[in-house]
Design an enzyme around this catalytic site. Structure first.
Site, PDB file in Angstrom:
ATOM      1  N   GLY A 208     -12.472   4.371   9.754  1.00  0.00           N
ATOM      2  CA  GLY A 208     -11.505   4.942   8.810  1.00  0.00           C
ATOM      3  C   GLY A 208     -11.484   4.125   7.547  1.00  0.00           C
ATOM      4  O   GLY A 208     -12.366   3.293   7.319  1.00  0.00           O
ATOM      5  N   ASN A 209     -10.498   4.349   6.689  1.00  0.00           N
ATOM      6  CA  ASN A 209     -10.332   3.511   5.495  1.00  0.00           C
ATOM      7  C   ASN A 209      -8.849   3.417   5.153  1.00  0.00           C
ATOM      8  O   ASN A 209      -8.011   4.021   5.817  1.00  0.00           O
ATOM      9  CB  ASN A 209     -11.177   4.048   4.335  1.00  0.00           C
ATOM     10  CG  ASN A 209     -10.770   5.458   3.948  1.00  0.00           C
ATOM     11  OD1 ASN A 209      -9.654   5.685   3.524  1.00  0.00           O
ATOM     12  ND2 ASN A 209     -11.678   6.411   4.123  1.00  0.00           N
ATOM     13  N   HIS A 210      -8.526   2.663   4.108  1.00  0.00           N
ATOM     14  CA  HIS A 210      -7.127   2.341   3.817  1.00  0.00           C
ATOM     15  C   HIS A 210      -6.382   3.402   3.017  1.00  0.00           C
ATOM     16  O   HIS A 210      -5.246   3.179   2.622  1.00  0.00           O
ATOM     17  CB  HIS A 210      -7.045   1.008   3.064  1.00  0.00           C
ATOM     18  CG  HIS A 210      -7.372  -0.178   3.910  1.00  0.00           C
ATOM     19  ND1 HIS A 210      -6.665  -0.488   5.042  1.00  0.00           N
ATOM     20  CD2 HIS A 210      -8.355  -1.104   3.815  1.00  0.00           C
ATOM     21  CE1 HIS A 210      -7.172  -1.565   5.593  1.00  0.00           C
ATOM     22  NE2 HIS A 210      -8.212  -1.950   4.872  1.00  0.00           N
ATOM     23  N   SER A 211      -6.982   4.548   2.756  1.00  0.00           N
ATOM     24  CA  SER A 211      -6.277   5.563   1.955  1.00  0.00           C
ATOM     25  C   SER A 211      -5.016   6.020   2.686  1.00  0.00           C
ATOM     26  O   SER A 211      -5.037   6.281   3.888  1.00  0.00           O
ATOM     27  CB  SER A 211      -7.206   6.762   1.728  1.00  0.00           C
ATOM     28  OG  SER A 211      -6.459   7.834   1.201  1.00  0.00           O
ATOM     29  N   ALA A 276     -10.293  10.130   0.368  1.00  0.00           N
ATOM     30  CA  ALA A 276     -11.304   9.070   0.505  1.00  0.00           C
ATOM     31  C   ALA A 276     -12.151   9.449   1.720  1.00  0.00           C
ATOM     32  O   ALA A 276     -11.888   9.024   2.850  1.00  0.00           O
ATOM     33  CB  ALA A 276     -10.622   7.723   0.710  1.00  0.00           C
TER      34      ALA A 276
END
Ligand code: C5P
Length: 396
Positions: A208-211, A276
């Site tokens: 995943g990512n921090h968005s 993102a």
């Protein structure tokens, strides 16, 4: 803009700022709005119902029944209003609104109203900054209510800080702007992607990512307030948003997001890709949880479709907007992206700026278009969203 024919219901709570409500009622009446007032029992200790009745030219209600034991119909009141403004909104009423308590006429009216609701809090600074008040206001915003933030200054307690009700003139301007805006994108369909994507590794793990999705959700809200019909295709986020003009379609992975965008793209007028999206996903999703056996674990990744670029190839009448997060040669890279993805606007976020990018309430952006670069200062994401909506209106 005149407010002729607009029906504004004001809910007054028991706070000292109630003394300013007669001025607001006068201002609204001078601008031809129809005004009715509902009060809590404690509000009548601060401002007389007679004053508000004379100024609004209507009967002011604060009990479930009148002197002849006839029901004061809160359902009818809620349905009558084009807008319900709760001002001043005290900590207690805000808390009750957030939790669905309905033990007075103002609160039952709130629960039965179908119109947009504005809330102008007023309280002492420590009450305003208390986590429970903050959470309750956040909840009201998630319900789609419009919060007219308190301002800083001298408070009734003698303390100085944030908690003053916004001035009647400013509240009036917020209502006027609301009525002006809500026609601007009427009949337009806007597609927005938001948040991160989660790419499955095995049944319990993902990339995943921090968005957080804040930027996309803020744009969805402003677009909807401007009358657009919004489809918000959202990756996994912790945000909630209810608005009669917004349909949220929840997805997890880039492929699911791609499918939903593809399904909705041809019929939209504007597409704004704030998500993102993960550039790669595991080629194989393990059927069982991967065991930690070897020292080295190799995962083979395969490229995800670039949704923005694909829609850039397909676009006909649509206005297409992308985002770019760059860490070096920001403008140059954004310009390349604009051409490569056939977008009409790339909103460039710079991570170099404190308070910009993931998770913050603020953002600093540049608009990169074929005509050039327009720089904006650091501002709230809701204000960045307004700049983007203004761009859309000017360029559609
Ligand atoms: O190429 P880059 O990922 O930096 O471009 C960012 C822009 O492209 C954003 O608008 C993002 O939503 C979009 N994007 C996309 N699909 C991808 C990757 C990015 O729509 N797979």
């Amino acid at each position: 803009m005149s407010l002729a024919g607009k029906k504004i219901l004001i809910g007054v709570c028991g706070g000292i700022a109630a003394y300013k409500i007669p001025l607001l009622v006068r201002l609204l009446k001078k601008n031809k709005a129809e005004v009715r007032v509902v009060m809590t029992a404690s509000a009548i200790e601060f401002v007389s119902p007679l004053t508000l009745s004379v100024l609004s030219e209507s009967k002011v209600l604060y009990e479930f029944q009148d002197e002849k034991h006839q029901w004061n119909n809160h359902v009818e009141l809620g349905l009558w209003a084009d807008v319900f403004l709760v001002a001043p909104a005290t900590a207690k009423t805000i808390s009750a609104m957030a939790h669905g308590y309905a033990d007075n006429l103002l609160l039952t009216t709130y629960l039965s109203a179908r119109c947009p609701v504005f809330v102008a809090p007023a309280m002492d600074l420590d009450m305003y900054s208390h986590l429970s008040t903050k959470k309750n206001l956040e909840k009201l915003a998630q319900f789609g209510n419009h919060i007219i933030e308190s301002t800083e200054g001298e408070l009734a307690s003698g303390l100085v800080g944030k908690g003053r009700m916004e001035e009647p003139e400013k509240i009036f301007l917020s209502l006027q702007k609301f009525f002006e805006n809500k026609e601007r994108l009427k009949g337009k369909k806007i597609l927005i992607t938001a948040g991160p994507t989660h790419e499955k590794i095995d049944p319990v793990r993902f990339f995943g990512n921090h968005s957080t999705g804040k930027m996309g959700y803020a744009i969805a809200k402003v677009a909807a307030d401007n009358g657009a019909e919004v489809k918000l295709i959202s990756g996994p986020v912790h945000l909630k948003l209810e608005h009669k003009n917004i349909e949220i379609i929840s997805v997890e992975s880039a492929l699911q997001m791609y499918d939903e965008v593809e399904r909705n793209f041809d019929s939209c007028d504007v597409a704004i890709m704030t998500a993102a999206v993960a550039d790669y996903r595991p080629e194989q999703v393990a059927a069982q949880k991967i065991k930690k056996e070897d020292e080295l674990l190799n995962l083979k990744l395969i490229k995800n479709p670039d949704i923005l670029k694909e829609m850039g190839k397909r676009k006909k009448h649509q206005l297409l907007i992308g985002f770019a997060l760059e860490t070096q040669n920001a403008v140059e890279n954004a310009q390349k992206k604009l051409t490569k993805k056939n977008a009409d606007l790339i909103v460039l976020n710079s991570l170099e700026n404190q308070g910009a990018g993931f998770a913050h309430a603020t953002n600093q952006v540049d608009f990169v278009t074929p005509e050039g670069v327009q720089h904006f200062d650091l501002k709230l994401k809701s204000e960045v969203a307004e700049d983007i909506i203004n761009f859309i209106i000017e360029n559609m």
